[in-house]
Design a protein around this motif. Sequence first.
Motif, PDB file in Angstrom:
ATOM      1  N   VAL A   1       8.606  -6.393   3.212  1.00  0.00           N
ATOM      2  CA  VAL A   1       7.490  -7.065   2.623  1.00  0.00           C
ATOM      3  C   VAL A   1       8.190  -8.192   1.578  1.00  0.00           C
ATOM      4  O   VAL A   1       8.968  -7.824   0.698  1.00  0.00           O
ATOM      5  CB  VAL A   1       6.662  -6.413   1.775  1.00  0.00           C
ATOM      6  CG1 VAL A   1       5.442  -7.361   1.335  1.00  0.00           C
ATOM      7  CG2 VAL A   1       5.915  -5.649   3.094  1.00  0.00           C
ATOM      8  N   PRO A   2       7.957  -9.658   1.424  1.00  0.00           N
ATOM      9  CA  PRO A   2       8.395 -10.611   0.621  1.00  0.00           C
ATOM     10  C   PRO A   2       7.899  -9.993  -0.552  1.00  0.00           C
ATOM     11  O   PRO A   2       6.864  -9.682  -0.992  1.00  0.00           O
ATOM     12  CB  PRO A   2       7.616 -11.705   0.832  1.00  0.00           C
ATOM     13  CG  PRO A   2       7.023 -11.721   2.104  1.00  0.00           C
ATOM     14  CD  PRO A   2       7.082 -10.090   2.473  1.00  0.00           C
TER      15      PRO A   2
ATOM     16  N   ILE B   1      -5.859  -8.268  -2.643  1.00  0.00           N
ATOM     17  CA  ILE B   1      -4.998  -7.192  -2.286  1.00  0.00           C
ATOM     18  C   ILE B   1      -5.653  -6.064  -3.042  1.00  0.00           C
ATOM     19  O   ILE B   1      -5.811  -4.925  -2.597  1.00  0.00           O
ATOM     20  CB  ILE B   1      -3.556  -7.390  -2.967  1.00  0.00           C
ATOM     21  CG1 ILE B   1      -2.493  -6.482  -2.032  1.00  0.00           C
ATOM     22  CG2 ILE B   1      -3.286  -7.081  -4.539  1.00  0.00           C
ATOM     23  CD1 ILE B   1      -2.192  -6.910  -0.864  1.00  0.00           C
TER      24      ILE B   1
ATOM     25  N   ILE C   1      -8.145  -4.607  -0.939  1.00  0.00           N
ATOM     26  CA  ILE C   1      -7.611  -3.557   0.319  1.00  0.00           C
ATOM     27  C   ILE C   1      -7.462  -2.280  -0.345  1.00  0.00           C
ATOM     28  O   ILE C   1      -7.608  -1.129   0.115  1.00  0.00           O
ATOM     29  CB  ILE C   1      -6.486  -4.195   0.800  1.00  0.00           C
ATOM     30  CG1 ILE C   1      -6.696  -5.528   1.590  1.00  0.00           C
ATOM     31  CG2 ILE C   1      -5.843  -3.201   2.010  1.00  0.00           C
ATOM     32  CD1 ILE C   1      -7.436  -5.129   2.921  1.00  0.00           C
TER      33      ILE C   1
ATOM     34  N   PHE D   1      -9.095  -0.893  13.351  1.00  0.00           N
ATOM     35  CA  PHE D   1      -7.986  -2.002  13.687  1.00  0.00           C
ATOM     36  C   PHE D   1      -8.248  -3.154  14.791  1.00  0.00           C
ATOM     37  O   PHE D   1      -7.592  -4.025  14.564  1.00  0.00           O
ATOM     38  CB  PHE D   1      -6.377  -1.388  14.059  1.00  0.00           C
ATOM     39  CG  PHE D   1      -6.001  -0.535  12.859  1.00  0.00           C
ATOM     40  CD1 PHE D   1      -5.123  -1.391  11.919  1.00  0.00           C
ATOM     41  CD2 PHE D   1      -6.163   0.548  12.804  1.00  0.00           C
ATOM     42  CE1 PHE D   1      -4.823  -0.602  10.668  1.00  0.00           C
ATOM     43  CE2 PHE D   1      -5.554   1.492  11.743  1.00  0.00           C
ATOM     44  CZ  PHE D   1      -4.791   0.925  10.793  1.00  0.00           C
TER      45      PHE D   1
ATOM     46  N   VAL E   1      -1.845  -0.410  14.018  1.00  0.00           N
ATOM     47  CA  VAL E   1      -0.952  -0.031  12.651  1.00  0.00           C
ATOM     48  C   VAL E   1       0.651  -0.796  12.790  1.00  0.00           C
ATOM     49  O   VAL E   1       0.627  -1.638  11.650  1.00  0.00           O
ATOM     50  CB  VAL E   1      -0.607   1.276  12.652  1.00  0.00           C
ATOM     51  CG1 VAL E   1       0.432   1.683  11.577  1.00  0.00           C
ATOM     52  CG2 VAL E   1      -2.021   2.165  12.250  1.00  0.00           C
ATOM     53  N   PRO E   2       1.274  -1.070  14.001  1.00  0.00           N
ATOM     54  CA  PRO E   2       2.448  -1.889  13.910  1.00  0.00           C
ATOM     55  C   PRO E   2       2.214  -3.167  13.728  1.00  0.00           C
ATOM     56  O   PRO E   2       2.825  -3.960  12.763  1.00  0.00           O
ATOM     57  CB  PRO E   2       2.786  -1.500  15.335  1.00  0.00           C
ATOM     58  CG  PRO E   2       2.366  -0.425  15.759  1.00  0.00           C
ATOM     59  CD  PRO E   2       0.988  -0.257  15.191  1.00  0.00           C
TER      60      PRO E   2
ATOM     61  N   PHE F   1      -0.339  -4.367  11.748  1.00  0.00           N
ATOM     62  CA  PHE F   1      -0.660  -4.526  10.321  1.00  0.00           C
ATOM     63  C   PHE F   1       0.580  -4.580   9.534  1.00  0.00           C
ATOM     64  O   PHE F   1       0.876  -5.362   8.613  1.00  0.00           O
ATOM     65  CB  PHE F   1      -1.477  -3.222   9.768  1.00  0.00           C
ATOM     66  CG  PHE F   1      -1.920  -3.064   8.594  1.00  0.00           C
ATOM     67  CD1 PHE F   1      -2.612  -3.655   7.982  1.00  0.00           C
ATOM     68  CD2 PHE F   1      -0.861  -2.298   7.758  1.00  0.00           C
ATOM     69  CE1 PHE F   1      -3.215  -3.742   6.660  1.00  0.00           C
ATOM     70  CE2 PHE F   1      -1.112  -2.227   6.194  1.00  0.00           C
ATOM     71  CZ  PHE F   1      -2.455  -2.842   5.884  1.00  0.00           C
ATOM     72  N   ILE F   2       1.584  -3.659  10.034  1.00  0.00           N
ATOM     73  CA  ILE F   2       2.894  -3.661   9.439  1.00  0.00           C
ATOM     74  C   ILE F   2       3.548  -5.152   9.328  1.00  0.00           C
ATOM     75  O   ILE F   2       4.144  -5.548   8.492  1.00  0.00           O
ATOM     76  CB  ILE F   2       3.704  -2.588   9.668  1.00  0.00           C
ATOM     77  CG1 ILE F   2       3.156  -1.317   9.450  1.00  0.00           C
ATOM     78  CG2 ILE F   2       5.109  -2.862   9.220  1.00  0.00           C
ATOM     79  CD1 ILE F   2       3.712  -0.093   9.990  1.00  0.00           C
TER      80      ILE F   2
ATOM     81  N   MET G   1       1.900  -7.543   7.308  1.00  0.00           N
ATOM     82  CA  MET G   1       2.061  -7.251   5.886  1.00  0.00           C
ATOM     83  C   MET G   1       3.484  -7.991   5.298  1.00  0.00           C
ATOM     84  O   MET G   1       3.664  -8.543   4.344  1.00  0.00           O
ATOM     85  CB  MET G   1       2.237  -5.645   5.594  1.00  0.00           C
ATOM     86  CG  MET G   1       1.888  -5.230   4.385  1.00  0.00           C
ATOM     87  SD  MET G   1       1.584  -3.646   4.085  1.00  0.00           S
ATOM     88  CE  MET G   1       3.303  -3.115   4.245  1.00  0.00           C
ATOM     89  N   VAL G   2       4.512  -7.631   6.313  1.00  0.00           N
ATOM     90  CA  VAL G   2       5.655  -7.843   6.179  1.00  0.00           C
ATOM     91  C   VAL G   2       5.797  -9.526   6.057  1.00  0.00           C
ATOM     92  O   VAL G   2       6.569 -10.229   5.280  1.00  0.00           O
ATOM     93  CB  VAL G   2       6.663  -7.495   7.237  1.00  0.00           C
ATOM     94  CG1 VAL G   2       8.046  -7.984   7.144  1.00  0.00           C
ATOM     95  CG2 VAL G   2       6.945  -6.100   7.220  1.00  0.00           C
ATOM     96  N   ARG G   3       5.045 -10.243   6.918  1.00  0.00           N
ATOM     97  CA  ARG G   3       5.105 -11.625   6.928  1.00  0.00           C
ATOM     98  C   ARG G   3       4.234 -12.250   5.741  1.00  0.00           C
ATOM     99  O   ARG G   3       4.738 -13.473   5.482  1.00  0.00           O
ATOM    100  CB  ARG G   3       4.408 -12.195   8.048  1.00  0.00           C
ATOM    101  CG  ARG G   3       5.317 -12.094   9.310  1.00  0.00           C
ATOM    102  CD  ARG G   3       5.315 -13.163  10.122  1.00  0.00           C
ATOM    103  NE  ARG G   3       5.937 -12.859  11.418  1.00  0.00           N
ATOM    104  CZ  ARG G   3       5.191 -13.105  12.440  1.00  0.00           C
ATOM    105  NH1 ARG G   3       3.954 -13.572  12.629  1.00  0.00           N
ATOM    106  NH2 ARG G   3       6.008 -12.896  13.715  1.00  0.00           N
ATOM    107  N   SER G   4       3.233 -11.708   5.185  1.00  0.00           N
ATOM    108  CA  SER G   4       2.438 -12.233   4.283  1.00  0.00           C
ATOM    109  C   SER G   4       3.062 -12.525   2.756  1.00  0.00           C
ATOM    110  O   SER G   4       3.950 -11.754   2.514  1.00  0.00           O
ATOM    111  CB  SER G   4       1.130 -11.100   3.784  1.00  0.00           C
ATOM    112  OG  SER G   4       1.851 -10.270   3.002  1.00  0.00           O
TER     113      SER G   4
ATOM    114  N   THR H   1       0.945 -10.436  -0.531  1.00  0.00           N
ATOM    115  CA  THR H   1       1.052  -9.010  -1.077  1.00  0.00           C
ATOM    116  C   THR H   1       2.013  -8.866  -2.279  1.00  0.00           C
ATOM    117  O   THR H   1       1.752  -8.189  -3.302  1.00  0.00           O
ATOM    118  CB  THR H   1       1.884  -8.326   0.228  1.00  0.00           C
ATOM    119  OG1 THR H   1       1.213  -8.687   1.335  1.00  0.00           O
ATOM    120  CG2 THR H   1       1.487  -6.785   0.083  1.00  0.00           C
ATOM    121  N   ALA H   2       3.023  -9.901  -2.011  1.00  0.00           N
ATOM    122  CA  ALA H   2       3.831  -9.769  -3.204  1.00  0.00           C
ATOM    123  C   ALA H   2       3.415 -10.565  -4.448  1.00  0.00           C
ATOM    124  O   ALA H   2       3.836 -10.489  -5.524  1.00  0.00           O
ATOM    125  CB  ALA H   2       5.311 -10.433  -2.809  1.00  0.00           C
TER     126      ALA H   2
END
Lengths: 340, 353
Positions: free
Chosen positions: A150-151, B165, B168, B278, B337-338, B340-341, B344-347, B350-351
Amino acid sequence: MSTIAAPNSGTHPVRAWSGVPVLLGVLVLAFLLHIAVGAKQLSIGTVIEALTNFDQTVFDHVIVRNLRLPRAVLAVIVGASLSLAGALMQGVTRNPLADPALLGLTAGAAFAVVIATSVLGLTSMIFIPWIAMLGALGAALVVYLIARLVPGGATPLSLTLSGAAISAFLSAVISVVHLLDQDTFENLRVWLTGGLAGRDITLLLYVGPPIALALIGGVLLAPRVTVLAMGDEVAQGLGVKTGALKVQLLAVVVVLTACSVALAGPLGFIGLVIPHVVRLYVGSDYRWIVPYAALAGAIYLLGVDTIARVAIPPREISTGIITAMIGAPLFVQLVRRRTR
Amino acid sequence: MSAPARHWVLRSKSERIALRLPVRALVALALLSLVLLVTCCVSLATGTYGVALNEVIDTLRGFSISRAIDNVVWEFRFPRTLAAALVGAMMALSGAALQNTTRNGLADPSLVGVSQGAALAVVSLTVVFPDVSGALRPWAAFAGAILVALAIQGLSHTRQGGSAIRFILMGIGLSTFISSITSALMTYGDIDRAMAALSWLAGSINAASWSDVWTLGTWCTVLLPALLAISRSSSATRMGEATAISLGVRTKLIRNLQLAIAVALAAIATSVVGPLGFVGLIAPHAARRIAPAGIGLNLLITAMVGAALVSLADLVGRAAFAPIQIPAGLLTALIGVPLFIVLMVRSRSTASH
């Protein structure tokens, strides 16, 4: 980062030591109370007598020895293991939201056990702790890797989200397995809610040694966790081999979590709640947090389990349900404070 | 989109009304309808009692081939197929509306505790008060869901405004709390009722009857136009609260209305088939990926994707392990779920919070 202050902030060694006998006293008291309370109320005196001077012909003594003592021992072991694991995780990941259940380790262990018992047909107790360890380790690594991608890296938020996602996925698979294999469902239904009732104490023979080793290991590693909690660069600058230390800590956490799951099913939030409570009293030095968390966790689970047994008299609430009811509000509170 | 999308421009004679319709979105909509139709037909033909595809089509056109086929198709499979499509559409729209109001690509009714609130209400009805009529279920589900939604709104709003965030994570915390109560009810309820509640909790469509279809259909016809009506204003809120306010949108009202509709859609769908995880997460993202379009058309595509997804999940769950039925909700979770992951990784959100 309010929870991570400088080490030794306001914790004088003398003051820190003084809490140990108090906690030990409370632990003994909670232990005796846990045994004494129940469908048949026993006096503390009877309990002590049954423990020290066992007489097989006295019915109350048989109750204590055969029915209640195993459960109390289990509560102590599981409570201590889970909260110690939680404390270490919070230190290593520098994450106030870390908990074996929230980060998917518990789900991983439960998943592995369910798959092993229902798909592979491994019912022998010898294997269960090891299978659970494999599951917990796998889940921990996957959750961490996802959070790393995650970024922004493995922040508390990304770790918690990926833990929740992995847990959701694994529980969906567990449900599918259940539906395909209804026979094991009856056995696993209660186990999967997490609780201490009717557990097989003989499992302790296989689980006990690794748990004891991991508990000792956790306490021994604790001083270096304090340094690690200040950040990897600081820790490296102070001469800590962070990589090796993290591997050791991961092993300890995985063993503690997996063995707890094998003993009592997935119990959530103990590892989250207790370290935070302990931190209020002993500051942020993990040298103290870790042993205190173990003691306080044992007391907490004894207390919760006592409530679970006596809250609605003829019946019993599953212990895991009560820990979630207490822990979830704290989690919400932590999220509120953390992201304000 | 590298090249600008092609559009069909429809004008009335006096040029009072003109519609600019993106071709790609319309084609996508047509294709999705086709997929849904085919899935439905296959779903009607699949099952322990074999019915050929052409027999199904004949039966649907009103020719009676045999009593048995009539019975199987009309009484058992047709309501189920319709319910799957409707539920999918409702969950997808609920997710889209939630993602709009929270401006959070990870929002989904099952992730933020709305489904769990509905589930707790329904499980307590089935386990504790088994004599209460099923007609109360949607209302109870709505009450449970709206309470959770309000709690999350209240908890995640601070003086600085709400954070996506936090919303969630609040949802995760609250839904754990609620599920613990639900499982308390499940573990100590009567085993038969608990089993019934369990298959319902996994999001299973197999028990859907015509009355369920009517419930779903009625609510859908009420809530879908309402959602479309407020979606125009909400497209401004997408650009951020400040922008929307300066454009003259009553953001608070829009936000609350949209949230209420999202909760209602999820609650009613949940009350009929259990928490389908989902779908509300997958469908809006898929719709955006398939064809970028204005918010109204986008909602229609989202609904179609949801309907097709749940119909497919139901069909696969029914056919894959033939005598045993895997609830659609589990399959959607396994797909969701995949995704979602990945999201999340692209968003970036979140960070940054």
